[in-house]
Scaffold this motif. Structure first.
Motif, mmCIF file in Angstrom:
data_model
loop_
_atom_site.group_PDB
_atom_site.id
_atom_site.type_symbol
_atom_site.label_atom_id
_atom_site.label_comp_id
_atom_site.label_asym_id
_atom_site.label_seq_id
_atom_site.Cartn_x
_atom_site.Cartn_y
_atom_site.Cartn_z
ATOM 1 N N MET A 80 0.854 -1.168 0.000
ATOM 2 C CA MET A 80 0.000 0.000 0.000
ATOM 3 C C MET A 80 0.895 1.223 0.000
ATOM 4 O O MET A 80 1.895 1.267 0.714
ATOM 5 C CB MET A 80 -0.900 0.021 1.226
ATOM 6 N N PHE A 125 -2.225 -1.428 -3.313
ATOM 7 C CA PHE A 125 -3.337 -0.532 -3.022
ATOM 8 C C PHE A 125 -2.767 0.876 -3.037
ATOM 9 O O PHE A 125 -1.885 1.202 -2.240
ATOM 10 C CB PHE A 125 -3.962 -0.835 -1.653
ATOM 11 N N VAL A 151 -3.576 4.648 -2.443
ATOM 12 C CA VAL A 151 -4.552 5.528 -1.799
ATOM 13 C C VAL A 151 -4.464 6.911 -2.434
ATOM 14 O O VAL A 151 -3.382 7.492 -2.508
ATOM 15 C CB VAL A 151 -4.313 5.608 -0.277
ATOM 16 N N VAL A 198 -7.726 3.397 -4.167
ATOM 17 C CA VAL A 198 -8.645 3.485 -3.035
ATOM 18 C C VAL A 198 -8.798 4.952 -2.645
ATOM 19 O O VAL A 198 -7.788 5.642 -2.455
ATOM 20 C CB VAL A 198 -8.091 2.685 -1.828
ATOM 21 N N CYS A 200 -9.703 4.524 3.394
ATOM 22 C CA CYS A 200 -8.420 3.993 3.849
ATOM 23 C C CYS A 200 -8.498 3.358 5.231
ATOM 24 O O CYS A 200 -7.798 2.394 5.510
ATOM 25 C CB CYS A 200 -7.389 5.103 3.836
ATOM 26 N N LEU A 223 -9.210 -0.299 5.054
ATOM 27 C CA LEU A 223 -8.364 -1.067 4.143
ATOM 28 C C LEU A 223 -7.547 -2.137 4.856
ATOM 29 O O LEU A 223 -7.285 -3.202 4.307
ATOM 30 C CB LEU A 223 -7.435 -0.119 3.391
#
Length: 71
Positions: A1, A25, A27, A52, A57, A60
């Motif tokens: 992420m 992922f 953000v 995302v 978040c 997540l």
């Protein structure tokens, strides 16, 4: 992420992809257009990217088995 857009992080992730596959992922932070551009660039390099919204978040971490917050 990863959070937001960074040319350094993008190059690191592309380099890491050459050694192993992973899902990212990404953000959204700041400009949505820049996030979309980075996501497309990473996807073109063979990285599975899920964008995302920053508002989602907080939940997540439930989707990532080995998720850790680092500061």
């Amino acid at each position: 992420m990863t959070y937001g857009v960074s040319a350094t992080v993008e190059q690191f992730l592309k380099s890491a992809r050459k050694k192993q596959s992973f899902q990212l992922f990404l953000v959204e932070a700041g400009h949505v257009i820049e996030t979309a551009i980075m996501a497309r660039s990473l996807a073109a390099a063979g990285i599975e990217v899920t964008v995302v919204p920053s508002s989602a978040c907080s939940g997540l971490h439930l989707l990532i088995p080995s998720f850790r917050f680092t500061f």
